[in-house]
Design a protein around this motif. Structure first.
Motif, PDB file in Angstrom:
ATOM      1  N   ASN A 283      -5.851   3.880   9.828  1.00  0.00           N
ATOM      2  CA  ASN A 283      -6.814   4.776  10.470  1.00  0.00           C
ATOM      3  C   ASN A 283      -8.250   4.284  10.349  1.00  0.00           C
ATOM      4  N   GLU A 284      -8.535   3.493   9.320  1.00  0.00           N
ATOM      5  CA  GLU A 284      -9.885   2.943   9.123  1.00  0.00           C
ATOM      6  C   GLU A 284     -10.027   1.541   9.702  1.00  0.00           C
ATOM      7  N   ARG A 285      -8.984   1.060  10.376  1.00  0.00           N
ATOM      8  CA  ARG A 285      -9.004  -0.239  11.064  1.00  0.00           C
ATOM      9  C   ARG A 285      -9.209  -1.408  10.104  1.00  0.00           C
TER      10      ARG A 285
ATOM     11  N   ASP B 151      -9.590   4.985  19.732  1.00  0.00           N
ATOM     12  CA  ASP B 151      -9.860   6.138  18.861  1.00  0.00           C
ATOM     13  C   ASP B 151      -8.578   6.710  18.245  1.00  0.00           C
ATOM     14  N   TYR B 152      -7.478   5.978  18.312  1.00  0.00           N
ATOM     15  CA  TYR B 152      -6.180   6.478  17.843  1.00  0.00           C
ATOM     16  C   TYR B 152      -6.201   6.747  16.340  1.00  0.00           C
ATOM     17  N   ARG B 153      -5.593   7.877  15.953  1.00  0.00           N
ATOM     18  CA  ARG B 153      -5.449   8.229  14.529  1.00  0.00           C
ATOM     19  C   ARG B 153      -4.055   8.797  14.317  1.00  0.00           C
ATOM     20  N   TRP B 154      -3.511   8.465  13.157  1.00  0.00           N
ATOM     21  CA  TRP B 154      -2.225   8.997  12.733  1.00  0.00           C
ATOM     22  C   TRP B 154      -2.471  10.079  11.687  1.00  0.00           C
ATOM     23  N   GLU B 155      -1.757  11.201  11.821  1.00  0.00           N
ATOM     24  CA  GLU B 155      -1.847  12.279  10.844  1.00  0.00           C
ATOM     25  C   GLU B 155      -0.433  12.658  10.419  1.00  0.00           C
TER      26      GLU B 155
ATOM     27  N   GLY C  57       0.021  11.559  16.508  1.00  0.00           N
ATOM     28  CA  GLY C  57      -0.927  10.520  16.868  1.00  0.00           C
ATOM     29  C   GLY C  57      -1.744  10.975  18.058  1.00  0.00           C
TER      30      GLY C  57
ATOM     31  N   GLY D 183      -5.083   9.757  20.738  1.00  0.00           N
ATOM     32  CA  GLY D 183      -6.019   8.728  21.161  1.00  0.00           C
ATOM     33  C   GLY D 183      -6.195   8.724  22.666  1.00  0.00           C
TER      34      GLY D 183
END
Length: 135
Positions: free
Chosen positions: A18-20, A58-62, A79, A81
């Motif tokens: 998530n922080e690339r 802007d993809y994020r996994w939760e 996910g 984005g």
């Protein structure tokens, strides 16, 4: 590894994604990782994660649900984005997607050695679905 240690490694891995911080994925993923995607080793694994972020910057996994059984962790994720780059043969659509993903990881010596997931087909399906009506 006990359950809490395995969950800690997974949470570190997910934060890295998530922080690339892709260059740090080797702290969590084995050089010999394999899985459901055409993955043969850490470099290919990292490229697969980068491909998602290239297509969805802007993809994020939760994580929603985490289940641990011995050396195996299963996670149901959401996910989110915006499709800004090519993905799976599809040109950028500008569509915002929210998908649920299921991934099963097997760990050895504190590292992911197998990863089976459904993200690529789930994202392709979301992008091919008719756009939601607005208004």
């Amino acid at each position: 590894m006990n359950r809490e240690e395995l969950l800690g490694v997974y949470r570190g891995y997910l934060a890295c994604c998530n922080e690339r911080r892709f260059d740090e994925l080797g702290r969590f993923v084995s050089e010999r990782v394999s899985g459901s995607a055409p993955v043969d080793g850490l470099a290919a694994y990292v490229e697969g994660v980068r491909a998602v972020i290239t297509a969805f910057p802007d993809y994020r996994w939760e994580p929603l649900t985490l289940v641990v059984d011995g050396d195996t962790l299963a996670v149901r994720l959401t996910g989110r984005g915006t499709h800004r780059g090519p993905f799976g043969g599809l040109a950028p659509t500008g569509r915002r997607v929210e998908v649920q993903e299921l991934v099963v990881y097997r760990f050895e010596d504190g590292l992911v050695v197998n990863c089976w997931g459904d993200l690529y087909p789930v994202l392709r399906e979301a992008l091919r679905a008719p756009a939601a009506a607005s208004g």
